[in-house]
Design a protein around this motif. Structure first.
Motif, PDB file in Angstrom:
ATOM      1  N   THR A 171     -30.068  30.869  48.811  1.00 31.82           N
ATOM      2  CA  THR A 171     -30.503  29.921  47.792  1.00 31.82           C
ATOM      3  C   THR A 171     -31.981  29.609  48.013  1.00 31.82           C
ATOM      4  O   THR A 171     -32.644  30.229  48.839  1.00 31.82           O
ATOM      5  CB  THR A 171     -29.604  28.653  47.789  1.00 31.82           C
ATOM      6  N   VAL A 172     -32.461  28.652  47.269  1.00 36.36           N
ATOM      7  CA  VAL A 172     -33.874  28.280  47.335  1.00 36.36           C
ATOM      8  C   VAL A 172     -33.963  26.861  47.897  1.00 36.36           C
ATOM      9  O   VAL A 172     -33.189  25.983  47.491  1.00 36.36           O
ATOM     10  CB  VAL A 172     -34.498  28.346  45.917  1.00 36.36           C
ATOM     11  N   ALA A 173     -34.886  26.636  48.815  1.00 36.56           N
ATOM     12  CA  ALA A 173     -34.995  25.350  49.507  1.00 36.56           C
ATOM     13  C   ALA A 173     -35.128  24.160  48.557  1.00 36.56           C
ATOM     14  O   ALA A 173     -34.658  23.063  48.875  1.00 36.56           O
ATOM     15  CB  ALA A 173     -36.169  25.383  50.488  1.00 36.56           C
ATOM     16  N   ILE A 174     -35.741  24.362  47.383  1.00 39.37           N
ATOM     17  CA  ILE A 174     -35.918  23.225  46.469  1.00 39.37           C
ATOM     18  C   ILE A 174     -34.599  22.748  45.857  1.00 39.37           C
ATOM     19  O   ILE A 174     -34.535  21.652  45.321  1.00 39.37           O
ATOM     20  CB  ILE A 174     -36.932  23.530  45.334  1.00 39.37           C
ATOM     21  N   LEU A 175     -33.548  23.550  45.980  1.00 41.69           N
ATOM     22  CA  LEU A 175     -32.238  23.141  45.454  1.00 41.69           C
ATOM     23  C   LEU A 175     -31.504  22.328  46.524  1.00 41.69           C
ATOM     24  O   LEU A 175     -30.450  22.709  47.030  1.00 41.69           O
ATOM     25  CB  LEU A 175     -31.430  24.373  45.022  1.00 41.69           C
ATOM     26  N   ARG A 176     -32.065  21.160  46.850  1.00 37.52           N
ATOM     27  CA  ARG A 176     -31.552  20.337  47.937  1.00 37.52           C
ATOM     28  C   ARG A 176     -30.112  19.857  47.706  1.00 37.52           C
ATOM     29  O   ARG A 176     -29.310  19.812  48.629  1.00 37.52           O
ATOM     30  CB  ARG A 176     -32.482  19.155  48.180  1.00 37.52           C
ATOM     31  N   ALA A 177     -29.793  19.482  46.482  1.00 37.86           N
ATOM     32  CA  ALA A 177     -28.429  19.021  46.196  1.00 37.86           C
ATOM     33  C   ALA A 177     -27.426  20.154  46.432  1.00 37.86           C
ATOM     34  O   ALA A 177     -26.329  19.931  46.939  1.00 37.86           O
ATOM     35  CB  ALA A 177     -28.325  18.492  44.770  1.00 37.86           C
ATOM     36  N   ALA A 178     -27.820  21.370  46.086  1.00 40.38           N
ATOM     37  CA  ALA A 178     -26.946  22.527  46.308  1.00 40.38           C
ATOM     38  C   ALA A 178     -26.719  22.729  47.806  1.00 40.38           C
ATOM     39  O   ALA A 178     -25.589  22.968  48.247  1.00 40.38           O
ATOM     40  CB  ALA A 178     -27.555  23.776  45.687  1.00 40.38           C
ATOM     41  N   LEU A 179     -27.773  22.604  48.590  1.00 47.91           N
ATOM     42  CA  LEU A 179     -27.633  22.763  50.041  1.00 47.91           C
ATOM     43  C   LEU A 179     -26.720  21.694  50.627  1.00 47.91           C
ATOM     44  O   LEU A 179     -25.881  21.991  51.482  1.00 47.91           O
ATOM     45  CB  LEU A 179     -29.003  22.730  50.717  1.00 47.91           C
ATOM     46  N   ARG A 180     -26.853  20.450  50.162  1.00 43.21           N
ATOM     47  CA  ARG A 180     -25.959  19.379  50.634  1.00 43.21           C
ATOM     48  C   ARG A 180     -24.511  19.689  50.253  1.00 43.21           C
ATOM     49  O   ARG A 180     -23.591  19.469  51.037  1.00 43.21           O
ATOM     50  CB  ARG A 180     -26.387  18.023  50.069  1.00 43.21           C
ATOM     51  N   PHE A 181     -24.318  20.206  49.048  1.00 39.97           N
ATOM     52  CA  PHE A 181     -22.981  20.579  48.585  1.00 39.97           C
ATOM     53  C   PHE A 181     -22.373  21.634  49.514  1.00 39.97           C
ATOM     54  O   PHE A 181     -21.219  21.513  49.938  1.00 39.97           O
ATOM     55  CB  PHE A 181     -23.061  21.103  47.140  1.00 39.97           C
ATOM     56  N   TYR A 182     -23.130  22.668  49.833  1.00 41.89           N
ATOM     57  CA  TYR A 182     -22.613  23.714  50.711  1.00 41.89           C
ATOM     58  C   TYR A 182     -22.316  23.171  52.105  1.00 41.89           C
ATOM     59  O   TYR A 182     -21.301  23.510  52.712  1.00 41.89           O
ATOM     60  CB  TYR A 182     -23.581  24.902  50.776  1.00 41.89           C
ATOM     61  N   GLU A 183     -23.180  22.315  52.620  1.00 44.32           N
ATOM     62  CA  GLU A 183     -22.949  21.735  53.943  1.00 44.32           C
ATOM     63  C   GLU A 183     -21.676  20.880  53.945  1.00 44.32           C
ATOM     64  O   GLU A 183     -20.899  20.925  54.900  1.00 44.32           O
ATOM     65  CB  GLU A 183     -24.166  20.922  54.394  1.00 44.32           C
ATOM     66  N   ARG A 184     -21.436  20.112  52.877  1.00 43.67           N
ATOM     67  CA  ARG A 184     -20.200  19.321  52.769  1.00 43.67           C
ATOM     68  C   ARG A 184     -18.973  20.224  52.748  1.00 43.67           C
ATOM     69  O   ARG A 184     -17.877  19.798  53.110  1.00 43.67           O
ATOM     70  CB  ARG A 184     -20.199  18.467  51.491  1.00 43.67           C
ATOM     71  N   ASN A 185     -19.152  21.458  52.303  1.00 48.46           N
ATOM     72  CA  ASN A 185     -18.058  22.417  52.232  1.00 48.46           C
ATOM     73  C   ASN A 185     -18.045  23.368  53.427  1.00 48.46           C
ATOM     74  O   ASN A 185     -17.520  24.482  53.343  1.00 48.46           O
ATOM     75  CB  ASN A 185     -18.119  23.175  50.907  1.00 48.46           C
ATOM     76  N   HIS A 186     -18.626  22.917  54.547  1.00 43.62           N
ATOM     77  CA  HIS A 186     -18.532  23.583  55.852  1.00 43.62           C
ATOM     78  C   HIS A 186     -19.351  24.858  55.988  1.00 43.62           C
ATOM     79  O   HIS A 186     -19.105  25.659  56.890  1.00 43.62           O
ATOM     80  CB  HIS A 186     -17.067  23.837  56.224  1.00 43.62           C
ATOM     81  N   PHE A 187     -20.329  25.071  55.109  1.00 45.67           N
ATOM     82  CA  PHE A 187     -21.251  26.187  55.293  1.00 45.67           C
ATOM     83  C   PHE A 187     -22.282  25.784  56.340  1.00 45.67           C
ATOM     84  O   PHE A 187     -22.652  24.621  56.448  1.00 45.67           O
ATOM     85  CB  PHE A 187     -21.987  26.509  53.982  1.00 45.67           C
ATOM     86  N   THR A 188     -22.754  26.772  57.102  1.00 46.32           N
ATOM     87  CA  THR A 188     -23.774  26.563  58.119  1.00 46.32           C
ATOM     88  C   THR A 188     -25.022  27.325  57.703  1.00 46.32           C
ATOM     89  O   THR A 188     -24.922  28.475  57.265  1.00 46.32           O
ATOM     90  CB  THR A 188     -23.294  27.141  59.476  1.00 46.32           C
ATOM     91  N   ILE A 189     -26.177  26.697  57.860  1.00 44.93           N
ATOM     92  CA  ILE A 189     -27.436  27.402  57.579  1.00 44.93           C
ATOM     93  C   ILE A 189     -27.692  28.397  58.708  1.00 44.93           C
ATOM     94  O   ILE A 189     -27.530  28.063  59.881  1.00 44.93           O
ATOM     95  CB  ILE A 189     -28.608  26.403  57.425  1.00 44.93           C
ATOM     96  N   ILE A 190     -28.053  29.626  58.307  1.00 44.30           N
ATOM     97  CA  ILE A 190     -28.328  30.678  59.293  1.00 44.30           C
ATOM     98  C   ILE A 190     -29.684  31.315  59.010  1.00 44.30           C
ATOM     99  O   ILE A 190     -30.223  31.184  57.910  1.00 44.30           O
ATOM    100  CB  ILE A 190     -27.219  31.768  59.298  1.00 44.30           C
ATOM    101  N   GLU A 191     -30.195  32.018  60.000  1.00 46.53           N
ATOM    102  CA  GLU A 191     -31.451  32.749  59.842  1.00 46.53           C
ATOM    103  C   GLU A 191     -31.205  33.996  58.987  1.00 46.53           C
ATOM    104  O   GLU A 191     -30.133  34.600  59.054  1.00 46.53           O
ATOM    105  CB  GLU A 191     -32.002  33.179  61.205  1.00 46.53           C
ATOM    106  N   LYS A 192     -32.207  34.384  58.241  1.00 50.14           N
ATOM    107  CA  LYS A 192     -32.117  35.574  57.397  1.00 50.14           C
ATOM    108  C   LYS A 192     -31.704  36.810  58.211  1.00 50.14           C
ATOM    109  O   LYS A 192     -30.942  37.653  57.747  1.00 50.14           O
ATOM    110  CB  LYS A 192     -33.467  35.800  56.707  1.00 50.14           C
TER     111      LYS A 192
END
Length: 161
Positions: A117-138
């Motif tokens: 995704t794109v960093a500016i989509l902050r709400a989307a990132l929060r949504f994924y984190e609430r759904n147990h996704f983890t941010i990883i390196e490319k």
């Protein structure tokens, strides 16, 4: 009432209108339809490889999308978009779309789900984190992950457990 159903090439124009409007006008992401040929060939790009493309409809209007690209025992989430007026807990469309996708993964032996995704989509990132996704390196993405040039944040969900 929200109805989630599989989307095919018949809905390409509706999907393109929804997604490009959000990407370009709402978030100023420099991306065009030429960068996303998959939207003009939904069945060939998503379903043919074992993935799928779903749409959320209200009164037969396409108001949300999510897609899955399958590779090996893993998959990538693509095209997760919900029209601005239908976001949030009242309609819960993003959550319903994600749950359909996760259920599909369980039914089809997909054990790992990735997304970009794109960093500016902050709400989307929060949504994924609430759904147990983890941010990883490319660099931790599978070699077959379908990269989009605009993506700069990547997430992972393990479905094995």
């Amino acid at each position: 009432m929200v109805e989630i159903r599989t989307v095919n090439n018949t809905y390409s124009k509706s999907a393109i209108d929804l997604i490009l409007n959000i990407q370009q006008k709402e978030f100023n992401v420099p991306i065009s339809i030429e960068d996303q040929p998959d939207l003009m060939q939904i069945e060939e790009f998503y379903a043919a490889s074992g993935g799928n493309f779903w749409g959320a409809f209200i009164n037969d209007e396409l108001v949300g999308t999510i897609a899955l690209v399958k590779f090996d025992n893993a998959a990538a989430i693509r095209k997760m978009f919900v029209k601005k007026e239908f976001r949030g807990k009242e309609h819960n469309i993003a959550q319903k779309l994600l749950e359909i996708l996760i259920s599909y993964c369980h039914e089809n032996g997909i054990e790992e789900v990735y997304l970009g995704t794109v960093a500016i989509l902050r709400a989307a990132l929060r949504f994924y984190e609430r759904n147990h996704f983890t941010i990883i390196e490319k660099e931790k993405l599978p070699t077959k992950f379908p990269l989009m040039n605009s993506d700069n944040v990547f997430c992972f969900l393990n479905l094995k457990s």
